[in-house]
Design an enzyme around this catalytic site. Structure first.
Site, PDB file in Angstrom:
ATOM      1  CB  CYS A 159      -0.942  -0.002   1.193  1.00 59.61           C
ATOM      2  SG  CYS A 159      -0.136  -0.454   2.730  1.00 59.61           S
ATOM      3  CG  HIS A 254      -0.134   4.511   3.676  1.00 56.34           C
ATOM      4  ND1 HIS A 254      -0.720   4.527   4.919  1.00 56.34           N
ATOM      5  CD2 HIS A 254       0.147   3.203   3.393  1.00 56.34           C
ATOM      6  CE1 HIS A 254      -0.797   3.268   5.371  1.00 56.34           C
ATOM      7  NE2 HIS A 254      -0.290   2.456   4.457  1.00 56.34           N
TER       8      HIS A 254
HETATM    9  P1  NAP Z   1      -6.489  -7.926   9.479  1.00 54.45           P
HETATM   10  O1  NAP Z   1      -7.404  -6.815   9.783  1.00 54.45           O
HETATM   11  O2  NAP Z   1      -5.609  -8.423  10.566  1.00 54.45           O
HETATM   12  O3  NAP Z   1      -7.350  -9.170   8.893  1.00 54.45           O
HETATM   13  C1  NAP Z   1      -6.794 -10.449   8.737  1.00 54.45           C
HETATM   14  C2  NAP Z   1      -7.777 -11.431   8.133  1.00 54.45           C
HETATM   15  O4  NAP Z   1      -7.115 -12.702   8.004  1.00 54.45           O
HETATM   16  C3  NAP Z   1      -9.016 -11.677   8.993  1.00 54.45           C
HETATM   17  O5  NAP Z   1     -10.116 -11.944   8.175  1.00 54.45           O
HETATM   18  C4  NAP Z   1      -8.635 -12.944   9.778  1.00 54.45           C
HETATM   19  O6  NAP Z   1      -9.744 -13.731  10.153  1.00 54.45           O
HETATM   20  C5  NAP Z   1      -7.845 -13.707   8.726  1.00 54.45           C
HETATM   21  N1  NAP Z   1      -6.920 -14.653   9.359  1.00 54.45           N
HETATM   22  C6  NAP Z   1      -6.074 -14.440  10.386  1.00 54.45           C
HETATM   23  N2  NAP Z   1      -5.398 -15.577  10.694  1.00 54.45           N
HETATM   24  C7  NAP Z   1      -5.856 -16.515   9.835  1.00 54.45           C
HETATM   25  C8  NAP Z   1      -5.569 -17.901   9.629  1.00 54.45           C
HETATM   26  N3  NAP Z   1      -4.678 -18.532  10.372  1.00 54.45           N
HETATM   27  N4  NAP Z   1      -6.241 -18.559   8.667  1.00 54.45           N
HETATM   28  C9  NAP Z   1      -7.137 -17.933   7.896  1.00 54.45           C
HETATM   29  N5  NAP Z   1      -7.470 -16.620   8.022  1.00 54.45           N
HETATM   30  C10 NAP Z   1      -6.807 -15.926   8.974  1.00 54.45           C
HETATM   31  O7  NAP Z   1      -5.488  -7.557   8.279  1.00 54.45           O
HETATM   32  P2  NAP Z   1      -5.735  -6.542   7.051  1.00 54.45           P
HETATM   33  O8  NAP Z   1      -5.198  -5.208   7.365  1.00 54.45           O
HETATM   34  O9  NAP Z   1      -7.120  -6.683   6.561  1.00 54.45           O
HETATM   35  O10 NAP Z   1      -4.709  -7.123   5.985  1.00 54.45           O
HETATM   36  C11 NAP Z   1      -4.994  -8.288   5.238  1.00 54.45           C
HETATM   37  C12 NAP Z   1      -3.867  -8.472   4.218  1.00 54.45           C
HETATM   38  O11 NAP Z   1      -3.811  -7.352   3.337  1.00 54.45           O
HETATM   39  C13 NAP Z   1      -2.475  -8.559   4.849  1.00 54.45           C
HETATM   40  O12 NAP Z   1      -1.700  -9.442   4.113  1.00 54.45           O
HETATM   41  C14 NAP Z   1      -1.928  -7.151   4.712  1.00 54.45           C
HETATM   42  O13 NAP Z   1      -0.530  -7.111   4.686  1.00 54.45           O
HETATM   43  C15 NAP Z   1      -2.510  -6.757   3.367  1.00 54.45           C
HETATM   44  N6  NAP Z   1      -2.675  -5.322   3.151  1.00 54.45           N
HETATM   45  C16 NAP Z   1      -3.241  -4.532   4.097  1.00 54.45           C
HETATM   46  C17 NAP Z   1      -3.402  -3.174   3.832  1.00 54.45           C
HETATM   47  C18 NAP Z   1      -4.012  -2.226   4.841  1.00 54.45           C
HETATM   48  O14 NAP Z   1      -3.988  -1.009   4.582  1.00 54.45           O
HETATM   49  N7  NAP Z   1      -4.569  -2.710   5.952  1.00 54.45           N
HETATM   50  C19 NAP Z   1      -2.985  -2.652   2.624  1.00 54.45           C
HETATM   51  C20 NAP Z   1      -2.426  -3.500   1.664  1.00 54.45           C
HETATM   52  C21 NAP Z   1      -2.281  -4.839   1.941  1.00 54.45           C
HETATM   53  P3  NAP Z   1     -10.358 -13.720  11.669  1.00 54.45           P
HETATM   54  O15 NAP Z   1     -11.142 -12.455  11.795  1.00 54.45           O
HETATM   55  O16 NAP Z   1     -11.192 -14.936  11.683  1.00 54.45           O
HETATM   56  O17 NAP Z   1      -9.188 -13.764  12.598  1.00 54.45           O
END
Ligand code: NAP
Length: 363
Positions: A159, A254
């Protein structure tokens, strides 16, 4: 499109997953029919699974709240007809994510991922629609090499690179090759997911370190500007990049402060502004539903861009720039902003999916 494509979201309960749910309401081509997450959420109604962590400024859409969350590892329960999954999962290791995303591809499903696990897999494209749309040509190589019939994996870059890679590409395309760049990012807390950075660490504070972020923002641009060959994507190593990534107490958006040094051919400030103003690319030509009308918006006001005022430009899909000026050490410097969970995550991935549909890669 006569009928909407049924699609799913892996990691639907997280910050990025919730953004997909908000952004895909009323999408003209895609209909969410499957929400999947960890075993902690599986078996629950979506509304129940996100009860304490729903972050979106809208109510959960009525067609989503009663969907039963599937465990991402439960392949038998994938609703029939689903040929596309947006992946926004975190897992204990990158290897597990790589394996899982390839398993979906093996089952004939296209995976468009926000995770960094496959960003360095040479036959997996890492796409910003306005820049390296032609990297989709590596997909047949991936399918042939790995024995996938209809499925494949495609990823989005980090991002933090979104705000400056489009303006830099626009300059490169106009013949002004960049030799060196120094980038300092000021990244929003939503970039760390939910619950993310503890409030006592970030309120009234700046954290001058984000695990893994500097490596990603120094390496990913080289793949984005790379070339498709028979063996996969080969990086373009012609730009030297040095970054410092910081976390700031901003909810979304950002900022990046960029100093640029050009190779031999150096544009004037007026030329740069003209290039950015006129820049359009394939998503705009194809009139894709999520394509920003003007991908680069330049603001003349001396104190812009600002996350709170400018992150939602063109539904959060445009990059907003300001403060272009001469640099005493390099050639020019400017400040760039993009919405990290929209352009930098869910919105950018939706645009990539639209591009893949328009180019016939998702049937
Ligand atoms: P997040 O809020 O922590 O969400 C994580 C997700 O993954 C939740 O749905 C969680 O499910 C699931 N999860 C966690 N452990 C798991 C497991 N062992 N098996 C299957 N599912 C699992 O993270 P996020 O910010 O949405 O980011 C998600 C991805 O996008 C990451 O790889 C991050 O680096 C990337 N990303 C994020 C952003 C940003 O701005 N936030 C930008 C670009 C890319 P539960 O709710 O059931 O735990």
């Amino acid at each position: 499109m006569k009928e909407k494509k049924p699609i799913g979201i892996l990691g639907a309960t997280g910050v990025v997953g919730q953004n997909y749910i908000k952004l895909l309401q009323n999408h003209p081509w895609f209909q969410i029919v499957d929400v999947a997450a960890s075993p902690k959420s599986s078996g629950k109604k979506y509304e129940e699974a996100v009860k304490t962590k729903w972050q979106m400024p809208i109510s959960i859409p009525s067609d989503i709240k009663d969907l039963i969350v599937r465990d991402v590892q439960d392949f038998k329960s994938i609703p029939s007809g689903v040929s596309l999954m947006f992946s926004a999962i975190t897992m204990p290791t990158k290897e597990k994510i790589k394996e899982l995303e390839f398993k979906y591809a093996e089952k004939g499903i296209v995976v468009i991922s926000n995770n960094s696990a496959h960003r360095w897999t040479p036959d997996v494209p890492m796409i910003i629609g306005e820049i390296n749309y032609d990297h989709i040509n590596v997909i047949p190589i991936q399918q042939q090499r790995r024995g996938f019939s209809k499925g494949f994996v495609s990823v989005k870059p980090n991002c933090s690179v979104q705000s400056y890679m489009t303006p830099i590409y626009a300059l490169e395309k106009a013949g002004y090759k960049v030799e060196k760049m120094i980038v300092t990012t000021l990244q929003a807390v939503s970039g760390a997911g939910y619950p993310g950075v503890p409030s006592l660490d970030i309120i009234d504070n700046i954290i001058p370190y984000i695990n893994g972020e500097e490596e990603k923002s120094e390496k990913e641009p080289l793949k984005i500007l790379g070339t498709v060959t028979d063996s996969g994507i080969v990086n373009n190593d012609s730009i030297q990049i040095s970054t410092t990534c910081t976390r700031v107490p901003v909810a979304d958006g950002h900022i990046a402060c960029i100093n640029l040094k050009f190779k031999d051919n150096k544009p004037t400030i007026e030329e740069i502004l003209k290039i950015w103003k006129e820049f359009k690319s394939v998503p705009q030509e194809l009139n894709l539903p999520f394509a920003p009308k003007q991908p680069i918006i330049y603001l003349e006001e001396i104190d812009r861009p600002q996350p709170k005022k400018d992150r939602d430009n063109d539904k959060g899909m445009a990059v907003t720039i300001g403060r272009l000026r001469k640099d005493n050490v390099f050639d020019v410097k400017f400040v760039a902003l993009s919405h990290n969970t929209i352009r930098g995550a869910a919105g950018g991935a939706i645009l990539n999916a639209e591009l893949l549909v328009a180019k016939g890669f998702i049937k």
